[in-house]
Design a protein around this motif. Sequence first.
Motif, mmCIF file in Angstrom:
data_model
loop_
_atom_site.group_PDB
_atom_site.id
_atom_site.type_symbol
_atom_site.label_atom_id
_atom_site.label_comp_id
_atom_site.label_asym_id
_atom_site.label_seq_id
_atom_site.Cartn_x
_atom_site.Cartn_y
_atom_site.Cartn_z
ATOM 1 N N ALA A 73 -25.807 -37.629 -13.187
ATOM 2 C CA ALA A 73 -25.488 -38.642 -12.178
ATOM 3 C C ALA A 73 -24.791 -38.067 -10.947
ATOM 4 O O ALA A 73 -24.590 -38.784 -9.960
ATOM 5 N N ASP A 74 -24.437 -36.781 -10.958
ATOM 6 C CA ASP A 74 -23.708 -36.171 -9.845
ATOM 7 C C ASP A 74 -24.643 -35.991 -8.646
ATOM 8 O O ASP A 74 -25.523 -35.115 -8.643
ATOM 9 N N ALA A 75 -24.442 -36.798 -7.641
ATOM 10 C CA ALA A 75 -25.326 -36.794 -6.470
ATOM 11 C C ALA A 75 -25.112 -35.579 -5.572
ATOM 12 O O ALA A 75 -25.915 -35.314 -4.673
ATOM 13 N N PHE A 76 -24.045 -34.827 -5.803
ATOM 14 C CA PHE A 76 -23.739 -33.684 -4.947
ATOM 15 C C PHE A 76 -24.336 -32.376 -5.474
ATOM 16 O O PHE A 76 -24.217 -31.337 -4.828
ATOM 17 N N LEU A 77 -24.967 -32.430 -6.642
ATOM 18 C CA LEU A 77 -25.565 -31.236 -7.219
ATOM 19 C C LEU A 77 -27.081 -31.271 -7.065
ATOM 20 O O LEU A 77 -27.705 -32.315 -7.211
ATOM 21 N N SER A 78 -27.670 -30.114 -6.796
ATOM 22 C CA SER A 78 -29.127 -30.015 -6.769
ATOM 23 C C SER A 78 -29.651 -30.056 -8.206
ATOM 24 O O SER A 78 -28.896 -29.833 -9.162
ATOM 25 N N THR A 79 -30.925 -30.320 -8.357
ATOM 26 C CA THR A 79 -31.518 -30.341 -9.691
ATOM 27 C C THR A 79 -31.397 -28.977 -10.355
ATOM 28 O O THR A 79 -31.131 -28.874 -11.561
ATOM 29 N N ASP A 80 -31.566 -27.921 -9.573
ATOM 30 C CA ASP A 80 -31.441 -26.566 -10.101
ATOM 31 C C ASP A 80 -30.041 -26.327 -10.656
ATOM 32 O O ASP A 80 -29.867 -25.776 -11.752
ATOM 33 N N ASP A 81 -29.025 -26.748 -9.904
ATOM 34 C CA ASP A 81 -27.643 -26.598 -10.363
ATOM 35 C C ASP A 81 -27.385 -27.427 -11.615
ATOM 36 O O ASP A 81 -26.665 -26.995 -12.527
ATOM 37 N N LYS A 82 -27.963 -28.612 -11.663
ATOM 38 C CA LYS A 82 -27.792 -29.469 -12.844
ATOM 39 C C LYS A 82 -28.365 -28.802 -14.088
ATOM 40 O O LYS A 82 -27.768 -28.835 -15.165
ATOM 41 N N LEU A 83 -29.533 -28.187 -13.951
ATOM 42 C CA LEU A 83 -30.155 -27.511 -15.082
ATOM 43 C C LEU A 83 -29.295 -26.347 -15.564
ATOM 44 O O LEU A 83 -29.082 -26.172 -16.768
ATOM 45 N N LEU A 84 -28.788 -25.545 -14.624
ATOM 46 C CA LEU A 84 -27.960 -24.411 -15.012
ATOM 47 C C LEU A 84 -26.668 -24.863 -15.689
ATOM 48 O O LEU A 84 -26.224 -24.259 -16.672
ATOM 49 N N ARG A 85 -26.087 -25.937 -15.195
ATOM 50 C CA ARG A 85 -24.862 -26.457 -15.813
ATOM 51 C C ARG A 85 -25.155 -27.095 -17.168
ATOM 52 O O ARG A 85 -24.339 -27.001 -18.090
ATOM 53 N N LEU A 86 -26.298 -27.760 -17.276
ATOM 54 C CA LEU A 86 -26.701 -28.300 -18.572
ATOM 55 C C LEU A 86 -26.833 -27.176 -19.592
ATOM 56 O O LEU A 86 -26.365 -27.292 -20.733
ATOM 57 N N ASN A 87 -27.471 -26.073 -19.182
ATOM 58 C CA ASN A 87 -27.616 -24.934 -20.082
ATOM 59 C C ASN A 87 -26.260 -24.461 -20.592
ATOM 60 O O ASN A 87 -26.068 -24.256 -21.800
ATOM 61 N N ALA A 88 -25.341 -24.281 -19.655
ATOM 62 C CA ALA A 88 -24.021 -23.764 -20.022
ATOM 63 C C ALA A 88 -23.295 -24.713 -20.956
ATOM 64 O O ALA A 88 -22.685 -24.290 -21.944
ATOM 65 N N GLN A 89 -23.367 -26.012 -20.672
ATOM 66 C CA GLN A 89 -22.682 -26.987 -21.520
ATOM 67 C C GLN A 89 -23.290 -27.030 -22.917
ATOM 68 O O GLN A 89 -22.568 -27.114 -23.918
ATOM 69 N N PHE A 90 -24.612 -26.967 -22.994
ATOM 70 C CA PHE A 90 -25.282 -27.000 -24.293
ATOM 71 C C PHE A 90 -24.934 -25.752 -25.101
ATOM 72 O O PHE A 90 -24.604 -25.841 -26.291
ATOM 73 N N ILE A 91 -25.015 -24.584 -24.477
ATOM 74 C CA ILE A 91 -24.720 -23.331 -25.185
ATOM 75 C C ILE A 91 -23.264 -23.310 -25.643
ATOM 76 O O ILE A 91 -22.966 -22.970 -26.794
ATOM 77 N N GLN A 92 -22.346 -23.679 -24.748
ATOM 78 C CA GLN A 92 -20.931 -23.702 -25.115
ATOM 79 C C GLN A 92 -20.665 -24.674 -26.257
ATOM 80 O O GLN A 92 -19.900 -24.369 -27.181
ATOM 81 N N PHE A 93 -21.289 -25.838 -26.202
ATOM 82 C CA PHE A 93 -21.113 -26.824 -27.263
ATOM 83 C C PHE A 93 -21.541 -26.251 -28.605
ATOM 84 O O PHE A 93 -20.812 -26.323 -29.600
ATOM 85 N N CYS A 94 -22.736 -25.683 -28.653
ATOM 86 C CA CYS A 94 -23.274 -25.183 -29.926
ATOM 87 C C CYS A 94 -22.451 -24.014 -30.460
ATOM 88 O O CYS A 94 -22.244 -23.901 -31.675
ATOM 89 N N LEU A 95 -21.980 -23.152 -29.568
ATOM 90 C CA LEU A 95 -21.179 -22.018 -30.019
ATOM 91 C C LEU A 95 -19.777 -22.456 -30.427
ATOM 92 O O LEU A 95 -19.162 -21.858 -31.316
ATOM 93 N N HIS A 96 -19.279 -23.494 -29.783
ATOM 94 C CA HIS A 96 -17.969 -24.032 -30.178
ATOM 95 C C HIS A 96 -18.037 -24.657 -31.564
ATOM 96 O O HIS A 96 -17.115 -24.526 -32.363
ATOM 97 N N TYR A 97 -19.144 -25.347 -31.841
ATOM 98 C CA TYR A 97 -19.343 -25.981 -33.152
ATOM 99 C C TYR A 97 -20.252 -25.117 -34.026
ATOM 100 O O TYR A 97 -21.204 -25.596 -34.622
ATOM 101 N N LYS A 98 -19.924 -23.827 -34.108
ATOM 102 C CA LYS A 98 -20.751 -22.901 -34.879
ATOM 103 C C LYS A 98 -20.951 -23.369 -36.312
ATOM 104 O O LYS A 98 -22.042 -23.265 -36.868
ATOM 105 N N SER A 99 -19.874 -23.861 -36.911
ATOM 106 C CA SER A 99 -19.955 -24.257 -38.318
ATOM 107 C C SER A 99 -20.883 -25.445 -38.526
ATOM 108 O O SER A 99 -21.330 -25.703 -39.634
ATOM 109 N N MET A 100 -21.170 -26.177 -37.441
ATOM 110 C CA MET A 100 -22.026 -27.353 -37.549
ATOM 111 C C MET A 100 -23.402 -27.151 -36.918
ATOM 112 O O MET A 100 -24.248 -28.019 -36.987
#
Length: 206
Positions: A73-100
Motif C-alpha cells: 500500500a506504500d504509494a511512495f515506493l516503486s514496484t521494483d522496490d516493493k518486490l525487493l523489500r518483500l523478498n527481504a521481509q520474507f527471508i528474514q521472517f523464515c530465518l527468524h522462525y527457523k524452528s517453524m
Amino acid sequence: MRSEETKRSIIAAAEKLFQERGYEAVTIREIAKEAGCSHTTIYIYFQDKEALLHALSMEPLQQLKAKLDVLVADAFLSTDDKLLRLNAQFIQFCLHYKSMYSIIFEAKSVLNDEEEAELPFHRLLNQMFNIIVQLLGTQLNLSEGEQLLNCSRIYFYMLRGIVGTYSNSEESVESIMGRLSITFDHAFEALMLGFSIQLQDRRKER
C-alpha cells in the motif's frame, strides 16, 4: 492459569516434535507424552493435530501478512522496490522462525497457488503468494494468465530456495542479511531481467 500453562506446553511439545520428526510422523499420543499430559487432555484444547499446526503457525504468518499489506500500500515506493523489500521481509521472517520453517512451509504441503487450500494457514500463504502475483503483474506488464502464474511460481521458488539454503545455519539472521542482502537483491534482479527478455522474445514471435 493452569489451563493456559497446559495449552502452552502442548503447543511447545508439538512444535518440538514436528520439527524433529516431521508433521506426518508425529502422533497425538507422542505430543501428549512430550507435554506431560494425557492424549485426551490435548483434545480439550485442540480438535486434532491440524488444529495444533494452525495454532503454531497462524500468529507469525498473520504478522508477516500485515507487514506485506503495508508494503504493497506504500504509494511512495516503486514496484521494483516493493518486490525487493518483500523478498527481504520474507527471508528474514523464515530465518527468524527457523524452528517453524519446515512446519509452516512443508507440513501437509500444498501448492502455494491452490485456490482451495485445506488449512487456514495455507490459505494465508496463498494470499501472500497473490501479493507476489500482483506485484509481478505490474512490474512485467502482464495480465492474469498462465505466463504471470508461471513467473510468480518461479519467483516464489527462488525465495524458498534462498531460505532453504540457510534454514539450518547457526549464523544469526542479522549476520546473514548483512552479509548477503545485496547478493539476494542481485539474484532477483537477474531473475527479473530473465523474465523481461523471455517475455520480449515471446512477444516478437507473435
